[in-house]
Design an enzyme around this catalytic site. Structure first.
Site, PDB file in Angstrom:
ATOM      1  N   GLN A 101     -11.151 -37.700  23.854  1.00  0.00           N
ATOM      2  CA  GLN A 101     -10.410 -38.958  23.955  1.00  0.00           C
ATOM      3  C   GLN A 101     -10.340 -39.505  25.381  1.00  0.00           C
ATOM      4  O   GLN A 101     -10.092 -40.696  25.571  1.00  0.00           O
ATOM      5  CB  GLN A 101      -8.995 -38.777  23.391  1.00  0.00           C
ATOM      6  CG  GLN A 101      -9.013 -38.445  21.900  1.00  0.00           C
ATOM      7  CD  GLN A 101      -7.624 -38.341  21.305  1.00  0.00           C
ATOM      8  OE1 GLN A 101      -7.049 -37.264  21.285  1.00  0.00           O
ATOM      9  NE2 GLN A 101      -7.070 -39.444  20.832  1.00  0.00           N
ATOM     10  N   ARG A 118      -0.831 -30.567  28.784  1.00  0.00           N
ATOM     11  CA  ARG A 118      -1.615 -30.012  27.682  1.00  0.00           C
ATOM     12  C   ARG A 118      -2.908 -30.828  27.557  1.00  0.00           C
ATOM     13  O   ARG A 118      -2.860 -32.014  27.271  1.00  0.00           O
ATOM     14  CB  ARG A 118      -0.819 -30.085  26.372  1.00  0.00           C
ATOM     15  CG  ARG A 118      -1.629 -29.681  25.154  1.00  0.00           C
ATOM     16  CD  ARG A 118      -0.787 -29.681  23.869  1.00  0.00           C
ATOM     17  NE  ARG A 118      -1.630 -29.322  22.749  1.00  0.00           N
ATOM     18  CZ  ARG A 118      -1.995 -30.155  21.764  1.00  0.00           C
ATOM     19  NH1 ARG A 118      -1.544 -31.398  21.740  1.00  0.00           N
ATOM     20  NH2 ARG A 118      -2.793 -29.741  20.816  1.00  0.00           N
ATOM     21  N   HIS A 127      -9.811 -29.208  19.998  1.00  0.00           N
ATOM     22  CA  HIS A 127      -9.202 -30.471  19.571  1.00  0.00           C
ATOM     23  C   HIS A 127     -10.335 -31.345  19.024  1.00  0.00           C
ATOM     24  O   HIS A 127     -10.638 -32.399  19.558  1.00  0.00           O
ATOM     25  CB  HIS A 127      -8.469 -31.126  20.746  1.00  0.00           C
ATOM     26  CG  HIS A 127      -7.455 -32.165  20.342  1.00  0.00           C
ATOM     27  ND1 HIS A 127      -6.147 -32.143  20.770  1.00  0.00           N
ATOM     28  CD2 HIS A 127      -7.555 -33.253  19.542  1.00  0.00           C
ATOM     29  CE1 HIS A 127      -5.491 -33.188  20.261  1.00  0.00           C
ATOM     30  NE2 HIS A 127      -6.325 -33.884  19.511  1.00  0.00           N
ATOM     31  N   GLU A 151      -4.120 -29.058  15.046  1.00  0.00           N
ATOM     32  CA  GLU A 151      -4.049 -29.720  13.740  1.00  0.00           C
ATOM     33  C   GLU A 151      -5.217 -29.403  12.797  1.00  0.00           C
ATOM     34  O   GLU A 151      -5.995 -30.294  12.451  1.00  0.00           O
ATOM     35  CB  GLU A 151      -3.972 -31.242  13.928  1.00  0.00           C
ATOM     36  CG  GLU A 151      -2.824 -31.697  14.799  1.00  0.00           C
ATOM     37  CD  GLU A 151      -2.649 -33.210  14.799  1.00  0.00           C
ATOM     38  OE1 GLU A 151      -3.538 -33.910  14.303  1.00  0.00           O
ATOM     39  OE2 GLU A 151      -1.617 -33.678  15.283  1.00  0.00           O
ATOM     40  N   ASN A 171       2.927 -30.991  16.220  1.00  0.00           N
ATOM     41  CA  ASN A 171       2.739 -32.401  16.536  1.00  0.00           C
ATOM     42  C   ASN A 171       3.514 -33.199  15.503  1.00  0.00           C
ATOM     43  O   ASN A 171       3.274 -33.079  14.301  1.00  0.00           O
ATOM     44  CB  ASN A 171       1.259 -32.792  16.488  1.00  0.00           C
ATOM     45  CG  ASN A 171       0.463 -32.120  17.596  1.00  0.00           C
ATOM     46  OD1 ASN A 171       1.031 -31.497  18.488  1.00  0.00           O
ATOM     47  ND2 ASN A 171      -0.853 -32.267  17.535  1.00  0.00           N
ATOM     48  N   TYR A 224       5.001 -37.008  14.405  1.00  0.00           N
ATOM     49  CA  TYR A 224       4.945 -38.458  14.600  1.00  0.00           C
ATOM     50  C   TYR A 224       5.848 -39.236  13.643  1.00  0.00           C
ATOM     51  O   TYR A 224       6.414 -40.249  14.010  1.00  0.00           O
ATOM     52  CB  TYR A 224       3.501 -38.969  14.439  1.00  0.00           C
ATOM     53  CG  TYR A 224       2.616 -38.589  15.605  1.00  0.00           C
ATOM     54  CD1 TYR A 224       2.509 -39.409  16.711  1.00  0.00           C
ATOM     55  CD2 TYR A 224       1.919 -37.382  15.607  1.00  0.00           C
ATOM     56  CE1 TYR A 224       1.723 -39.064  17.805  1.00  0.00           C
ATOM     57  CE2 TYR A 224       1.134 -37.016  16.695  1.00  0.00           C
ATOM     58  CZ  TYR A 224       1.038 -37.866  17.790  1.00  0.00           C
ATOM     59  OH  TYR A 224       0.265 -37.508  18.861  1.00  0.00           O
ATOM     60  N   GLU A 251       2.936 -32.628  20.636  1.00  0.00           N
ATOM     61  CA  GLU A 251       2.609 -34.055  20.666  1.00  0.00           C
ATOM     62  C   GLU A 251       3.713 -34.831  19.960  1.00  0.00           C
ATOM     63  O   GLU A 251       4.221 -34.390  18.918  1.00  0.00           O
ATOM     64  CB  GLU A 251       1.308 -34.399  19.914  1.00  0.00           C
ATOM     65  CG  GLU A 251       0.039 -34.016  20.612  1.00  0.00           C
ATOM     66  CD  GLU A 251      -1.193 -34.394  19.794  1.00  0.00           C
ATOM     67  OE1 GLU A 251      -1.142 -35.371  19.004  1.00  0.00           O
ATOM     68  OE2 GLU A 251      -2.216 -33.700  19.946  1.00  0.00           O
ATOM     69  N   TRP A 286       2.699 -37.676  23.724  1.00  0.00           N
ATOM     70  CA  TRP A 286       1.340 -38.153  23.474  1.00  0.00           C
ATOM     71  C   TRP A 286       1.351 -39.650  23.685  1.00  0.00           C
ATOM     72  O   TRP A 286       2.050 -40.341  22.964  1.00  0.00           O
ATOM     73  CB  TRP A 286       0.870 -37.848  22.040  1.00  0.00           C
ATOM     74  CG  TRP A 286      -0.546 -38.317  21.876  1.00  0.00           C
ATOM     75  CD1 TRP A 286      -0.986 -39.549  21.475  1.00  0.00           C
ATOM     76  CD2 TRP A 286      -1.724 -37.554  22.161  1.00  0.00           C
ATOM     77  NE1 TRP A 286      -2.345 -39.618  21.516  1.00  0.00           N
ATOM     78  CE2 TRP A 286      -2.831 -38.408  21.938  1.00  0.00           C
ATOM     79  CE3 TRP A 286      -1.952 -36.237  22.622  1.00  0.00           C
ATOM     80  CZ2 TRP A 286      -4.153 -37.990  22.134  1.00  0.00           C
ATOM     81  CZ3 TRP A 286      -3.278 -35.828  22.802  1.00  0.00           C
ATOM     82  CH2 TRP A 286      -4.352 -36.693  22.552  1.00  0.00           C
ATOM     83  N   GLU A 301      -8.766 -43.492  20.489  1.00  0.00           N
ATOM     84  CA  GLU A 301      -7.933 -43.085  19.361  1.00  0.00           C
ATOM     85  C   GLU A 301      -8.786 -42.890  18.086  1.00  0.00           C
ATOM     86  O   GLU A 301      -8.623 -43.580  17.093  1.00  0.00           O
ATOM     87  CB  GLU A 301      -6.799 -44.093  19.153  1.00  0.00           C
ATOM     88  CG  GLU A 301      -5.874 -43.838  17.968  1.00  0.00           C
ATOM     89  CD  GLU A 301      -5.267 -42.437  17.893  1.00  0.00           C
ATOM     90  OE1 GLU A 301      -5.048 -41.808  18.926  1.00  0.00           O
ATOM     91  OE2 GLU A 301      -5.041 -41.971  16.758  1.00  0.00           O
TER      92      GLU A 301
HETATM   93  C1  GBH Z   1      -2.716 -36.589  16.632  1.00  0.00           C
HETATM   94  O1  GBH Z   1      -2.996 -36.531  15.292  1.00  0.00           O
HETATM   95  C2  GBH Z   1      -3.921 -36.098  17.369  1.00  0.00           C
HETATM   96  O2  GBH Z   1      -3.784 -34.739  17.714  1.00  0.00           O
HETATM   97  C3  GBH Z   1      -4.250 -36.925  18.571  1.00  0.00           C
HETATM   98  O3  GBH Z   1      -5.524 -36.590  19.043  1.00  0.00           O
HETATM   99  C4  GBH Z   1      -4.128 -38.373  18.223  1.00  0.00           C
HETATM  100  O4  GBH Z   1      -4.581 -39.221  19.249  1.00  0.00           O
HETATM  101  C5  GBH Z   1      -2.687 -38.655  17.912  1.00  0.00           C
HETATM  102  O5  GBH Z   1      -2.254 -37.846  16.885  1.00  0.00           O
HETATM  103  C6  GBH Z   1      -2.397 -40.089  17.512  1.00  0.00           C
HETATM  104  O6  GBH Z   1      -3.025 -40.404  16.316  1.00  0.00           O
HETATM  105  O7  GBH Z   1      -0.444 -39.797   5.652  1.00  0.00           O
HETATM  106  O8  GBH Z   1      -1.600 -41.844   5.953  1.00  0.00           O
HETATM  107  O9  GBH Z   1       0.619 -41.591   6.861  1.00  0.00           O
HETATM  108  C7  GBH Z   1      -2.026 -37.034  14.441  1.00  0.00           C
HETATM  109  C8  GBH Z   1      -2.595 -37.014  13.082  1.00  0.00           C
HETATM  110  C9  GBH Z   1      -1.345 -38.717  12.055  1.00  0.00           C
HETATM  111  C10 GBH Z   1      -2.295 -36.909  10.827  1.00  0.00           C
HETATM  112  C11 GBH Z   1      -0.605 -39.139  10.828  1.00  0.00           C
HETATM  113  C12 GBH Z   1      -1.566 -37.359   9.623  1.00  0.00           C
HETATM  114  C13 GBH Z   1      -0.674 -39.168   8.481  1.00  0.00           C
HETATM  115  C14 GBH Z   1      -1.347 -40.384   7.975  1.00  0.00           C
HETATM  116  N1  GBH Z   1      -1.673 -37.326  12.041  1.00  0.00           N
HETATM  117  N2  GBH Z   1      -1.346 -38.761   9.671  1.00  0.00           N
HETATM  118  S1  GBH Z   1      -0.648 -40.921   6.506  1.00  0.00           S
END
Ligand code: GBH
Length: 459
Positions: free
Chosen positions: A21, A78, A122, A167, A295, A297, A366, A413, A420
């Protein structure tokens, strides 16, 4: 949170990145090509048609980047090591120039008072290994062990913290399930086999690193975990939540921490027999880790198929067996990725891990948000939404600690905007803005907020 967030003095505060990335320099110093170099050239694979050949040019600018993170007050970084820089084709002796690059990174961290945390994988698998089947091939697990062992052997004197995989859910189900990530394959329920080989690679690497001369290494794995709930109390929605939790969380947590696969998940996928034959591998996969990385989000609200009928699990999807799971829009605020903002979910996933791992240290490796950023005429990036996201999620870290959970650190992150994955450069997650024409870095409002926040932590 009304009171300002204050965490223990030894709490780890870092930022995170990943090799493909940010690095660029894809043809330099003997780097071989990875599945991402191939995938980005597949028509339609990357939404804005871009490639990571240059990215943030971090390969040449790492020193100024690390100095900048130090100036913001972070005490950890990291990053990930690109396997094809160490072994161009994924096997054989190490490429010294590749090792030297990561040694420079680690040493620059130390010079700046930053603790380096290295992720060994990664997502940039050497293309030559993919040509032999990639993670669908059992041999890739052993190749990963060898790569991990020689990299750790060479760099274990300057890097103490190691993460085997980032992941594995993404590698298996986005790489081989729905094909949204490299290598872009859709192999139906065979994606579960990729997951198994990734986990086996993790276990083999754990054992190899544990037996090495660097006995003070601190070893773990990073999983992306889902804070899942059912959209309603109906049986079909609860079933949807079970499946999402099963594939997203338990399929990875249970073998690593308990040495067993969740039987309901294998049954859904029709793979109980295949896994039964490989149950001996679980002894390897459950190799004790020193910490767990998460991680986090977003939260997922799962609903089942409207007609209540579950489709054939061989249909390509991110999570075979969960084709008809629908993620429901709860109306909550979302980031530009469409991911719901739910800070309490961070506490949920930490608790989910702690329930299985007891007092084992847990790190958020993250957490962050994509938004549309505009570099203002005055050279400012007013990313108030991202700043607020970080404020909420660092406060959630304080909540977790207050509840007695063994959360020991947090990595934002990302340090800077970067490539991305399937979205190319069209999504920005950085606390530092990158102008991709000039490579100029500009600290965003969120970055300045972190600087003040981290200073207050010390004060
Ligand atoms: C991380 O992955 C990565 O490690 C990183 O490289 C990346 O840049 C960062 O996130 C941002 O994307 O079920 O359709 O709602 C996160 C990956 C994102 C995987 C959310 C599961 C769910 C999509 N995750 N995703 S959904």
């Amino acid at each position: 949170m009304t009171t300002p967030t204050r965490l223990p003095a030894d709490f780890v505060w870092g930022t995170a990145t990943a090799s493909y990335q940010i690095e660029g320099a894809v043809d330099e110093d003997g780097r071989g090509s990875s599945i991402w170099d191939t995938f980005v050239r597949t028509p339609g694979a990357i939404s804005d048609g871009t490639v990571g050949d240059v990215a943030d040019d971090h390969y040449h600018r790492y020193a100024e980047d690390i100095a900048l993170m130090a100036s913001l007050g972070f005490n950890a970084y990291r990053f990930s090591i690109a396997w094809p820089r160490i072994q161009a084709t994924g096997t054989g002796p190490a490429n010294q120039a590749g090792l030297d690059f990561y040694r420079r990174i680690a040493e620059t961290c130390h010079e700046n008072g930053i603790t380096p945390w290295a992720t060994l994988y990664h997502w940039d698998l050497p293309q030559a290994l993919e040509d032999e089947g990639g993670w669908l091939n059992l041999d890739t697990a052993a190749a990963f062990r060898d790569y991990a062992a020689l990299t750790h052997d060479a760099l274990g004197d300057v890097i103490q913290h190691w993460i085997t995989l980032n992941e594995p859910w993404c590698s298996a189900f986005l790489g081989y399930g729905n094909g949204v990530h490299a290598p872009g394959k859709q192999v139906g329920t065979d994606a579960f086999k990729a997951a198994h080989h990734l986990l086996l690679g993790h276990g083999l690497a754990m054992n190899a690193l544990r037996e090495s001369r660097h006995t003070d290494s601190i070893l773990g794995i990073t999983l992306n975990l889902y804070s899942v709930r059912a959209a309603s109390d109906s049986e079909v929605d609860r079933e949807a939540a079970r499946r999402t939790d099963g594939i997203g969380n338990r399929l990875f947590l249970d073998p690593v921490l308990r040495g067993a696969y969740p039987s309901d998940v294998l049954l859904d996928a029709g793979l109980s027999d295949w896994f039964e034959e490989r149950s001996g591998d679980l002894e390897v996969i459950k190799a004790p880790v020193d910490f767990m990385g998460i991680n986090y989000y977003s939260r997922h609200t799962a609903a089942g198929p409207e007609d209540g009928v579950w489709s054939d699990p061989s249909v390509p999807s991110a999570a075979p067996g969960s084709e008809n799971v629908r993620m429901v829009d709860t109306g909550a605020d979302k980031t530009l990725m469409g991911w719901e903002i739910h800070p309490d979910g961070l506490v949920d996933v930490v608790a989910m891990v702690a329930e299985r791992s007891g007092d084992l240290p847990i790190y958020i490796t993250e957490n962050g948000a994509a938004y549309e950023d505009q570099l203002g005429a005055d050279g400012q990036v007013e990313d108030e939404e991202r700043r607020h996201y970080f404020e909420l999620h660092t406060a959630a870290c304080a909540d977790a600690v207050e509840q007695g959970l063994p959360l020991k650190g947090y990595f934002a992150w990302s340090f800077m905007d970067n490539f991305e994955w399937a979205f190319g450069f069209s999504r920005r997650f950085g606390i530092v803005h990158v102008d991709y024409d000039t490579q100029v870095r500009t600290v965003k409002k969120s970055g300045h907020w972190f600087r003040d926040f981290l200073a207050a932590q010390q004060g």
